[in-house]
Design a protein around this motif. Sequence first.
Motif, PDB file in Angstrom:
ATOM      1  N   ASN A 117      -5.240   4.784  -3.623  1.00  6.30           N
ATOM      2  CA  ASN A 117      -4.408   4.893  -4.814  1.00  6.30           C
ATOM      3  C   ASN A 117      -5.233   4.999  -6.091  1.00  6.30           C
ATOM      4  OD1 ASN A 117      -1.750   4.819  -6.077  1.00  6.30           O
ATOM      5  ND2 ASN A 117      -2.365   2.827  -6.874  1.00  6.30           N
ATOM      6  N   GLU A 118      -6.389   4.342  -6.126  1.00  8.91           N
ATOM      7  CA  GLU A 118      -7.241   4.363  -7.310  1.00  8.91           C
ATOM      8  C   GLU A 118      -8.056   5.651  -7.423  1.00  8.91           C
ATOM      9  OE1 GLU A 118      -7.264   2.391  -9.776  1.00  8.91           O
ATOM     10  OE2 GLU A 118      -6.014   0.766  -9.001  1.00  8.91           O
ATOM     11  N   TYR A 119      -8.404   6.259  -6.296  1.00  6.28           N
ATOM     12  CA  TYR A 119      -9.323   7.391  -6.299  1.00  6.28           C
ATOM     13  C   TYR A 119      -8.656   8.757  -6.178  1.00  6.28           C
ATOM     14  CZ  TYR A 119     -13.781   4.886  -6.222  1.00  6.28           C
ATOM     15  OH  TYR A 119     -14.888   4.154  -6.565  1.00  6.28           O
ATOM     16  N   GLN A 120      -7.472   8.832  -5.600  1.00  9.27           N
ATOM     17  CA  GLN A 120      -6.850  10.131  -5.361  1.00  9.27           C
ATOM     18  C   GLN A 120      -6.466  10.814  -6.666  1.00  9.27           C
ATOM     19  OE1 GLN A 120      -3.179   9.643  -3.222  1.00  9.27           O
ATOM     20  NE2 GLN A 120      -2.303   8.274  -4.750  1.00  9.27           N
ATOM     21  N   LEU A 121      -6.301  12.115  -6.612  1.00 13.62           N
ATOM     22  CA  LEU A 121      -5.861  12.879  -7.778  1.00 13.62           C
ATOM     23  C   LEU A 121      -4.447  12.468  -8.151  1.00 13.62           C
ATOM     24  CD1 LEU A 121      -7.070  16.501  -6.859  1.00 13.62           C
ATOM     25  CD2 LEU A 121      -8.295  14.723  -8.124  1.00 13.62           C
ATOM     26  N   GLY A 142      -8.987  15.357  -2.609  1.00 12.72           N
ATOM     27  CA  GLY A 142      -9.765  15.354  -3.842  1.00 12.72           C
ATOM     28  C   GLY A 142      -9.686  14.003  -4.540  1.00 12.72           C
ATOM     29  N   LYS A 143     -10.793  13.586  -5.140  1.00 12.32           N
ATOM     30  CA  LYS A 143     -10.778  12.340  -5.901  1.00 12.32           C
ATOM     31  C   LYS A 143     -10.913  12.665  -7.386  1.00 12.32           C
ATOM     32  CE  LYS A 143     -15.539  10.742  -6.370  1.00 12.32           C
ATOM     33  NZ  LYS A 143     -16.478   9.632  -6.185  1.00 12.32           N
ATOM     34  N   LEU A 144     -10.432  11.772  -8.210  1.00 14.73           N
ATOM     35  CA  LEU A 144     -10.512  11.962  -9.650  1.00 14.73           C
ATOM     36  C   LEU A 144     -11.960  12.200 -10.071  1.00 14.73           C
ATOM     37  CD1 LEU A 144      -8.053   9.195 -10.892  1.00 14.73           C
ATOM     38  CD2 LEU A 144      -7.764  11.659 -11.164  1.00 14.73           C
ATOM     39  N   GLY A 145     -12.164  13.255 -10.846  1.00 13.20           N
ATOM     40  CA  GLY A 145     -13.503  13.587 -11.312  1.00 13.20           C
ATOM     41  C   GLY A 145     -14.197  14.669 -10.520  1.00 13.20           C
ATOM     42  N   PRO A 157       0.838  -1.197   0.000  1.00 10.92           N
ATOM     43  CA  PRO A 157       0.000   0.000   0.000  1.00 10.92           C
ATOM     44  C   PRO A 157       0.870   1.243   0.000  1.00 10.92           C
ATOM     45  CG  PRO A 157       0.140  -0.860   2.207  1.00 10.92           C
ATOM     46  CD  PRO A 157       0.866  -1.838   1.332  1.00 10.92           C
ATOM     47  N   LEU A 158       0.316   2.312  -0.501  1.00 13.71           N
ATOM     48  CA  LEU A 158       1.046   3.575  -0.453  1.00 13.71           C
ATOM     49  C   LEU A 158       1.087   4.031   0.978  1.00 13.71           C
ATOM     50  CD1 LEU A 158      -0.303   5.370  -3.592  1.00 13.71           C
ATOM     51  CD2 LEU A 158       1.828   4.154  -3.280  1.00 13.71           C
ATOM     52  N   HIS A 159       2.259   4.000   1.581  1.00 12.20           N
ATOM     53  CA  HIS A 159       2.413   4.256   3.008  1.00 12.20           C
ATOM     54  C   HIS A 159       3.028   5.630   3.168  1.00 12.20           C
ATOM     55  CE1 HIS A 159       1.931   2.248   6.784  1.00 12.20           C
ATOM     56  NE2 HIS A 159       3.128   2.610   7.178  1.00 12.20           N
ATOM     57  N   GLY A 160       2.426   6.493   3.901  1.00 14.09           N
ATOM     58  CA  GLY A 160       2.847   7.877   3.957  1.00 14.09           C
ATOM     59  C   GLY A 160       1.989   8.661   3.001  1.00 14.09           C
ATOM     60  N   PRO A 161       2.171   9.986   2.894  1.00 11.00           N
ATOM     61  CA  PRO A 161       1.361  10.795   1.984  1.00 11.00           C
ATOM     62  C   PRO A 161       1.508  10.270   0.568  1.00 11.00           C
ATOM     63  CG  PRO A 161       2.622  12.158   3.481  1.00 11.00           C
ATOM     64  CD  PRO A 161       3.135  10.763   3.640  1.00 11.00           C
ATOM     65  N   ALA A 162       0.510   9.557   0.098  1.00 11.86           N
ATOM     66  CA  ALA A 162       0.683   8.708  -1.070  1.00 11.86           C
ATOM     67  C   ALA A 162       0.584   9.459  -2.384  1.00 11.86           C
ATOM     68  CB  ALA A 162      -0.356   7.595  -1.039  1.00 11.86           C
ATOM     69  N   ALA A 163       1.543   9.219  -3.241  1.00 15.02           N
ATOM     70  CA  ALA A 163       1.517   9.664  -4.623  1.00 15.02           C
ATOM     71  C   ALA A 163       1.148  11.119  -4.767  1.00 15.02           C
ATOM     72  CB  ALA A 163       0.593   8.770  -5.425  1.00 15.02           C
ATOM     73  N   ALA A 164       0.532  11.453  -5.885  1.00 17.36           N
ATOM     74  CA  ALA A 164       0.290  12.857  -6.213  1.00 17.36           C
ATOM     75  C   ALA A 164      -0.671  13.511  -5.257  1.00 17.36           C
ATOM     76  CB  ALA A 164      -0.246  12.973  -7.630  1.00 17.36           C
ATOM     77  N   GLY A 165      -1.606  12.756  -4.715  1.00 17.52           N
ATOM     78  CA  GLY A 165      -2.586  13.352  -3.821  1.00 17.52           C
ATOM     79  C   GLY A 165      -2.018  13.707  -2.467  1.00 17.52           C
ATOM     80  N   GLY A 166      -0.791  13.270  -2.190  1.00 15.12           N
ATOM     81  CA  GLY A 166      -0.197  13.505  -0.888  1.00 15.12           C
ATOM     82  C   GLY A 166       0.502  14.839  -0.793  1.00 15.12           C
ATOM     83  N   CYS A 167       1.502  14.915   0.102  1.00 12.77           N
ATOM     84  CA  CYS A 167       2.148  16.190   0.394  1.00 12.77           C
ATOM     85  C   CYS A 167       3.495  16.299  -0.295  1.00 12.77           C
ATOM     86  CB  CYS A 167       2.338  16.321   1.899  1.00 12.77           C
ATOM     87  SG  CYS A 167       0.791  16.131   2.775  1.00 12.77           S
TER      88      CYS A 167
END
Length: 582
Positions: free
Chosen positions: A203-207, A246-249, A18-28
């Motif tokens: 991971n699937e829903y975040q921006l 924010g979620k995609l869309g 899993p994305l652990h910590g502020p994950a991917a683009a949606g994080g910090c």
Amino acid sequence: MAHRAGGRALSLLRGRLPLHGPAAAGGCAVRGQARLGSSGAAVRKAPRAAGAEEAGEDAEVNTRKKTFTEVQTERSEQAERTVLIKCPPKLNEKKLLQYLSSHGNIESHFFFENRGIHAVIEFSEKNSIASLQDAIGIPSSAEHHVVPFKSRLFTFTLKNPVSQAAEETPVHLSPQSHIPVKELIQKLCDADSISSQMYILLNEYQLTEENIKLRFLACSLVRDFARAYFPDSTVKPFGSSVNTFGKLGCDVDMFLDFHDIRKHGTKMKKGPFEMEYQMKRLPSERLATQKILSVIGDCLDNFGPGCVGIQKILNARCPLVKFSHQPTGFQCDLSVSNSIAIKSSELLYIYGCLDSRVRALVFSVRCWARIHGLTNSVPGTWITNFSLTMMVMFFLQKRSPPIIPTLDQLKELADEKDKHVIGGYDCSFVSDLSKIKPTKNTETLDVLLGDFFEYFGNFDFRKNSINLRKGREINKPESSPLYIWNPFEQDLNISKNVNQPQLEKFVAMARESAWILQKEDKTQQVINKEPWGLAALLIPFGKSNPSKMKNRMKGLGSETIRSLLDSLKLNNATSLQKAAGK
């Protein structure tokens, strides 16, 4: 070429990483990193605050997380160096980039599909855009007359499409929407724990990184129009586009900001005389806001390429202009200088950055609420995503030890530059994330999800309100079914729209979800190929098991009567106090 942020670990889809910590683009954002996000850690380990492995990663990075303002400034500057190009269905990507590179170095680029293929090109220097604009022609049409506004929206076509067909190559398209719920549930069933499921959903829903860039570009393109009237103005996103939730869309909330103009007006006057601009004077700030938005709305409607469906809603509590921005595919809401909304966005950004579990829990709860009809994209009497997010934050403040601090605790850490009073409301809190001590709470998301439903399934909504500033329940000041204090405007209830039936539905669904998580047999459900854990909660209960909720629904109907009686008592007490005061 840019790829989908967070997609670096395909094993994520099987719950292994899993994305652990502020994950991917949606994080910090982190200082010193070219892209947003941090590397993953093992799923069943304790979250960021308690995990030694991520602490080690942080030490290796040897940087600090960027403040909210730093991130917004950086992204706005990126957007000003960016153009959006509509491309033919098939093209030679290499040749397109070679041509564009003749006008300047390309910092980054990606493609996406929205009524055709589009390319988003970020140059290293702003003057590269001017060079490109000088080489671009004006469209000619025998049927229509074009409005000669030179924006940063371009159309790329092939002069000899037949002869160039052999050179066409498929391009990677950055996704701009999340996967369907059915597909999500299947992925969740393949995970090995509820925590894994929640990180997969996140991971699937975040921006994505690309989607965030596109949102800032949309604001920057609107700013180009606003500056025709107000040269020093800016247009900035706020809300879900920037608060890490924010979620995609989701829509793009943006506001027209005159902060730089106000700073210019407050500069210290030097010398024996002073001079100031002659400006139109109006009786109220609200009237000025309405007039500004009316003109900008007309400008977008008449001259803005791709701006359609303009609605000027000027008599709302917060006047705004709604429109669809076809080139980016976003539904947009434009308001003016919404300073408190920006502080709310920053507060959520901080909470989302403090601990990886915060965003994972919020995304899971909001997805659950949407599937069960507890939230809706259309305004009404149901709970809003913002209210639901505040409920999750409050729940995390109530853990022992707390996972996130209260707003008052953040205020105590604020220094002079963090102190802000807006419209008489104290909006001060620390902006430097490094000043906030990590939590010592090590609870897993499996525990937190179940406890969230149990906590609010048994919350005394008739008596208590939710206050993030204090981090504790407070007696309701009035009889609204759900009372959540606005973190800054403390005389406002952000959930005043929610009626009693909708609150009762939320309580019923929370109780049912808590019961499912407590009673389910994961091993047997996996053998039977049945949805389990979070996946089981994302299936409408009435369709799969219509009779199961009856016992847990008992007593809810009488809550409406008790609420009405409490309301009468409160109103009678208020009337007696007023009579005694006369």
